[in-house]
Design an enzyme around this catalytic site. Structure first.
Site, short mmCIF file in Angstrom:
data_model
loop_
_atom_site.label_atom_id
_atom_site.label_comp_id
_atom_site.label_asym_id
_atom_site.label_seq_id
_atom_site.Cartn_x
_atom_site.Cartn_y
_atom_site.Cartn_z
N CYS A 1 0.86 -1.16 0.16
CA CYS A 1 0.02 0.13 -0.05
C CYS A 1 0.87 1.31 0.06
CB CYS A 1 -0.95 -0.06 1.33
SG CYS A 1 -1.71 -1.43 1.50
N ARG B 1 1.26 1.35 -6.06
CA ARG B 1 1.32 0.63 -5.05
C ARG B 1 -0.09 -0.22 -4.49
NH1 ARG B 1 6.22 0.87 -2.39
NH2 ARG B 1 5.36 0.00 -0.40
N TRP C 1 -3.76 -1.84 -1.17
CA TRP C 1 -3.65 -2.99 -1.89
C TRP C 1 -4.17 -3.95 -0.97
CZ3 TRP C 1 -3.45 -4.14 -6.80
CH2 TRP C 1 -3.50 -5.56 -7.29
N ASN D 1 0.81 -0.10 6.30
CA ASN D 1 1.24 -0.84 5.04
C ASN D 1 2.05 -2.13 5.30
OD1 ASN D 1 2.14 -1.69 2.47
ND2 ASN D 1 4.01 -0.31 2.50
N GLY D 2 1.55 -3.02 5.07
CA GLY D 2 2.17 -4.43 5.54
C GLY D 2 1.51 -5.57 5.63
N GLU E 1 8.59 -20.04 -20.77
CA GLU E 1 8.58 -18.63 -20.35
C GLU E 1 9.52 -17.73 -20.77
OE1 GLU E 1 6.30 -16.92 -18.92
OE2 GLU E 1 7.61 -15.33 -17.68
N LYS F 1 8.49 -14.05 -22.73
CA LYS F 1 9.03 -12.92 -22.48
C LYS F 1 9.82 -12.32 -23.69
CE LYS F 1 7.30 -12.09 -18.68
NZ LYS F 1 6.42 -13.02 -19.18
N GLU G 1 7.04 -11.28 -26.24
CA GLU G 1 5.92 -10.07 -26.03
C GLU G 1 6.60 -8.60 -25.51
OE1 GLU G 1 3.54 -10.73 -22.44
OE2 GLU G 1 5.11 -11.91 -21.32
N HIS H 1 13.79 -33.99 -33.02
CA HIS H 1 12.68 -34.23 -33.60
C HIS H 1 12.04 -33.24 -34.56
CE1 HIS H 1 12.39 -38.10 -31.21
NE2 HIS H 1 12.57 -37.19 -30.08
N LYS I 1 -2.83 -5.72 -19.49
CA LYS I 1 -2.53 -6.47 -18.33
C LYS I 1 -3.34 -7.63 -17.93
CE LYS I 1 0.11 -7.29 -14.83
NZ LYS I 1 1.52 -7.89 -15.26
C1 AGP Z 1 2.43 -12.47 -19.18
O1 AGP Z 1 3.78 -11.90 -19.31
C2 AGP Z 1 1.48 -11.99 -20.00
N1 AGP Z 1 1.13 -10.77 -19.58
C3 AGP Z 1 0.23 -12.83 -20.16
O2 AGP Z 1 0.62 -14.33 -20.66
C4 AGP Z 1 -0.31 -13.31 -18.82
O3 AGP Z 1 0.18 -14.28 -18.00
C5 AGP Z 1 -1.76 -14.13 -19.12
O4 AGP Z 1 -2.59 -12.96 -19.76
C6 AGP Z 1 -2.60 -14.58 -17.79
O5 AGP Z 1 -2.93 -13.45 -17.06
P1 AGP Z 1 -3.28 -13.69 -15.65
O6 AGP Z 1 -2.29 -14.46 -14.70
O7 AGP Z 1 -3.75 -12.37 -14.94
O8 AGP Z 1 -4.59 -14.74 -15.61
#
Ligand code: AGP
Length: 606
Positions: A2, A27, A74, A98-99, A479, A483, A486, A502, A601
């Site tokens: 927070c 935050r 938060w 906050n904590g 992953e 990264k 994206e 393969h 997001k």
């Molecule tokens: C991750 O870097 C991406 N932004 C995306 O794959 C994300 O993980 C995915 O949309 C799932 O989101 P969530 O964890 O909020 O469900």
């Protein structure tokens, strides 16, 4: 986490506090509030939602005064609501916190037995009652705060007002950030210096255990031993924009560096260090009667699910199914009554994951949600919730939420194993000791971030990347590739290293960089032979390997060495160079690191 802002001086506090809270919204932003000494009464205005909502509410009931505290929340204990918003007030005392107070439930029960009535579901509210009780016994504000905090376990940064002491603010901290400022027109306290910078560059950084007394022209500090302490002020020359990211260029980089803290906060209070067991009281389910376990998620969270599968099957010896959220409901899943669907979602709002939870519940299964946002949709409809405590993740590319998800899955797997008796105590002890040591290893790794910047420069013209790994590190290869895709927009693919022969090995040609996770574990020899396959065909090797490995350097073109940890915990380290490599590639390419093109997001549509 927070945000706290407090100020006392010769200017009206309200605008200073509201403007400061706006800067701290990253935050936390599910509710906010402000308390101002106005006509010698402490008046509180608070509301659910962002600072803009608070501004609207304050406009309806004007507040004016030169001493006040504010908070943007938060939620960790108690849903986002006006009642749970800070400040919390009890008789003389008004407080923002906050904590996480780990032992609040026990203290709250004791206070209720003594007749205290609480209006919120939060852990923080107990502090107002504890301080008030001490004041009633004639203790000074400093003594009252010291005595109250001595009862707590957990983390805190607090600011409080005492009605009988206008024009003074008291602050305290323990493992939660708080910075003080001393300016021409007053003194200030904040969760980070962003909120204070517009008024002064003279900052004081109190230490854990300090009690700080702020008045309009002085700051007094009493240390944890009760002695007056001098904390030398520092002059901060950051510009406000840089300061919002705590000096980091992007939120993503800041969040990568926050991971030792967010992993710690996620397992905080959940590990019994005497018996080396895991405590998950929030998962009040009959673990022995669970049928099949399904882990369902999307994107990065799906890769956390793949690691969760590995952990649960290895530790609890229960079969686990994993599904991508957008596929689950369309494949007539065999999930049924007695099975458990564990969803993993940072936002708790991802439409495909939400739909999978509903599908599973329709077929009679119970749902556990692993989410980072309290009371978001998915936890709300799930029977059980296991929250990560990574704090708001602002960068669209998930980093600290991912490692927090793995931490939560590790705790879940250990809890299952405990209930099924599948682990010897000696193994549990070793693994838990390694978990407790992990945040400092993570810190060690991210402190070498600049080495990934050097590597990224070398491959600035690459148009494709391959990522390969084996065993528990195979999902980390996936992953790492995600990264890179994206945030740098460079094509990248992740594969199990054993799959190269393969088909994918046909891709290998001069200059094609392949990132190989080659840490010293039982699969090391096999991954090295895969690495040689790539090298012998002209591929460039970027190896993520183990400190002390003097063989891999002979083969790899570039090397990033990790400290040793338990095999099952390796993903929490091997993912860090992946995140950093993608980050620096994106910076060199000049993409919008925190908000990459075409991405959101939280994907709340199918
Ligand atoms: C991750 O870097 C991406 N932004 C995306 O794959 C994300 O993980 C995915 O949309 C799932 O989101 P969530 O964890 O909020 O469900």
């Amino acid at each position: 986490m927070c945000g706290i802002v407090a100020c006392v001086g010769r200017e009206d506090s309200l605008e200073i506090i509201l403007d400061g809270l706006k800067k701290l919204e990253y935050r936390g932003y599910d509710s906010a509030g402000v308390a101002i000494f106005s006509d010698d009464k402490v008046k509180v205005v608070k509301t659910r939602g962002k600072i803009a909502n608070l501004r609207k509410k304050v406009a309806e009931q004007p507040l004016s005064g030169n001493c006040g505290i504010g908070h943007t929340r938060w939620a960790t204990h108690g849903s986002p609501s006006t009642l749970n918003a800070h400040p919390h007030q009890y008789e003389q005392v008004t407080i923002v916190h906050n904590g996480i107070i780990e032992n609040y439930a026990k203290i709250k029960a004791n206070l209720e037995e003594q007749g205290n009535k609480f209006v919120s579901e939060t852990d923080s509210e107990i502090l107002a009652h504890l301080v008030q009780a001490n004041l009633l016994q004639g203790k000074t504000p400093v003594q009252s705060l010291q005595n109250s905090l001595a009862l707590l376990e957990g983390t805190w940064a607090v600011a409080l007002l005492i009605e009988e002491q206008p024009h003074k603010i008291w602050c305290a901290l323990n493992q939660s950030p708080l910075v003080l400022g001393k300016g021409r027109n007053g003194t200030y306290a904040s969760s980070d210096l962003t909120a204070v910078l517009p008024y002064t560059r003279e900052m004081i950084f109190p230490e854990d255990g300090d009690i700080c007394e702020l008045s309009s022209d002085s700051i007094k500090i009493i240390d944890k031993d009760g002695n007056q302490a001098e904390r030398a002020p520092q002059i901060i020359d950051w510009n406000p924009v840089v300061a919002e990211k705590a000096g980091f260029k992007h939120f993503m980089l800041k969040e990568i560096h926050e991971q030792p803290r967010s992993v710690t906060d996620t397992f905080r209070g959940k590990i019994d260090r005497e018996n080396f067991t895991v405590k998950l009281p929030e998962l009040d389910l009959d673990f022995s009667s669970i049928g099949n376990i399904y882990l369902v998620a999307c994107g990065t969270s799906y890769y956390a699910a793949l690691i969760g599968k590995f952990l649960i099957e290895r530790l609890a010896r229960i079969p686990v199914y994993t599904d991508i959220g957008s596929e689950f409901r369309y494949r007539q899943p065999l999930i049924k009554q007695g099975d458990l669907l564990v969803s993993i979602s940072q936002s708790g709002e991802t439409a495909d994951t939400l739909a999978a939870v509903k599908e599973a519940q329709k077929r009679g299964a119970k749902a556990v949600s692993i989410s980072n946002v309290l009371n978001s949709q998915i936890p709300r409809i799930s029977q059980f919730q296991l929250y990560t405590h990574a704090g708001p993740e602002i960068g669209v590319a998930s980093t600290k939420a991912f490692t927090a998800q793995i931490t939560a899955l590790l705790l879940f797997a250990l809890k299952l194993a405990q209930n099924r008796g599948t682990l010897q105590r000696k193994f549990r002890e070793e693994l838990i000791q390694e978990i407790l040591a992990l945040p400092s290893l993570m810190h060690q790794v991210v402190s070498h971030a600049s080495h990934l910047n050097v590597i990224a420069r070398r491959y600035g013209n690459a148009r494709d990347f391959l990522y390969i790994g084996r065993g528990i590190n195979y999902p980390i290869a996936l992953e790492g590739a995600l990264k890179m895709k994206e945030i740098s927009y460079i094509h990248a693919e992740g594969y199990p290293a054993g799959e190269m022969k393969h088909g994918p090995i046909a891709l290998i040609e001069d200059g094609l960089p392949t990132v190989v996770i080659a840490t010293k574990n039982d699969l090391y020899e096999k991954i090295v032979s895969n690495l040689v396959e790539v090298k012998s065909r002209g591929g460039q090797i970027i190896a993520i390997a183990s400190q002390g490995d003097d063989q891999i350097g002979e083969i790899a073109n570039d090397l990033f060495l990790l400290p040793p940890t338990h095999y099952l915990l390796e993903p929490l380290l091997t993912v860090l160079p992946m995140q950093l490599l993608a980050y620096y590639m994106a910076v060199h390419k000049g993409t919008d690191v925190d908000q990459p093109r075409n991405l959101a997001k939280s994907v709340t549509v199918e």
